[in-house]
Enzyme design. Sequence first.
Site, PDB file in Angstrom:
ATOM      1  N   CYS A  63       0.810  -1.217   0.000  1.00 11.78           N
ATOM      2  CA  CYS A  63       0.000   0.000   0.000  1.00 11.78           C
ATOM      3  C   CYS A  63       0.849   1.276   0.000  1.00 11.78           C
ATOM      4  CB  CYS A  63      -0.990  -0.023   1.165  1.00 11.78           C
ATOM      5  SG  CYS A  63      -2.388   1.098   0.899  1.00 11.78           S
ATOM      6  N   HIS A  86      -4.228  -4.253   0.319  1.00 12.56           N
ATOM      7  CA  HIS A  86      -3.960  -4.836   1.632  1.00 12.56           C
ATOM      8  C   HIS A  86      -4.392  -6.304   1.671  1.00 12.56           C
ATOM      9  CE1 HIS A  86      -2.629  -1.390   4.033  1.00 12.56           C
ATOM     10  NE2 HIS A  86      -3.517  -0.652   3.396  1.00 12.56           N
ATOM     11  N   GLU A 136      -3.283  -8.534   3.389  1.00 16.06           N
ATOM     12  CA  GLU A 136      -3.155  -9.040   4.766  1.00 16.06           C
ATOM     13  C   GLU A 136      -4.356  -8.716   5.641  1.00 16.06           C
ATOM     14  OE1 GLU A 136      -1.847  -4.761   5.277  1.00 16.06           O
ATOM     15  OE2 GLU A 136      -1.888  -6.272   3.687  1.00 16.06           O
TER      16      GLU A 136
END
Length: 313
Positions: A142, A235, A237
């Site tokens: 990001c 993102h 994650e």
Amino acid sequence: MPVRIPDHLPAAEVLESENIFVMSETRAANQDIRPMKVLILNLMPNKIETETQLLRLLGNTPLQVDVDLLRIHDKESKHTSIDHMNTFYRDFEAVRHKNYDGLIITGAPLGQIDFEDVVYWDHIREIIDWSQEHVTSVLFLCWAAHAGLYHLYGLNRKILQQKRSGVFVHRRTSQHFPLLRGFDDEFFAPHSRFAEMDVEEIRQHPQLQLLAESDEAGAYLVLSRNNRNLFVMGHPEYQKSTLNEEYQRDLSQGLDPNVPQNYYRNDDPKADAIARWHSHGSLLVSNWLNYYVYQLTPYDLSDMTAMTPWESR
């Protein structure tokens, strides 16, 4: 195989409850295995949450991974206790002399600030420059992806009028890259950012390759042609609740945020969120760790000149 983490790191209890195999430093010391050594530069405010998210992905591979946590400065964090930071995090001076198989640089809540105005921008540049000679492969997430593209390749981002928040459909723009093995033709990924890169500038850059993009969210996966730097604009994650937590936080601060797109059932923020990206997020990190770290890194990390060129694999 497990991900090795420091003894007593809070993420261990969460990961073990999800049946993700983690191993303490003490137990790992008794195994005669050359683990992958991965450094995480955590720039997110809530350190423990981000640690858990990244370790969840790293723990879903057949490789044993040793993780070191790095902080950008030693100032007190508003969201993480000083005891946690002093116990589990290292300063750059403590790792400057070392080599690593992989480095992950997280996002940061700095989307509307010019890079040169970021208080620790000089430190970020120093670590990125260091990584190009001391790390086999770097994964930028990001904000860090935008920062890395700017510092290493001279590409600047465009600030958006409204925050790009939601879960978007992406498509592969290339078919034969190891990073994309197992990927569907279209897949979902979450975004939460105030800026985006120009897709055409990336396509035209001689040192970069665009591997995945979205009609709504723009560039998503960009790989340097030397396979050393992977830039992920979103993102992967994030856990299921993260976008909702960010949306509720922004509401409480009176920011009048847009509802995250394609995230809540029927786009109703009072309804349940739908997680559509976990499988591809896990596959992305597994492929990176396998094909761009494990298969290219030297066995003896003291000799980074012994890296295996991808073309010969």
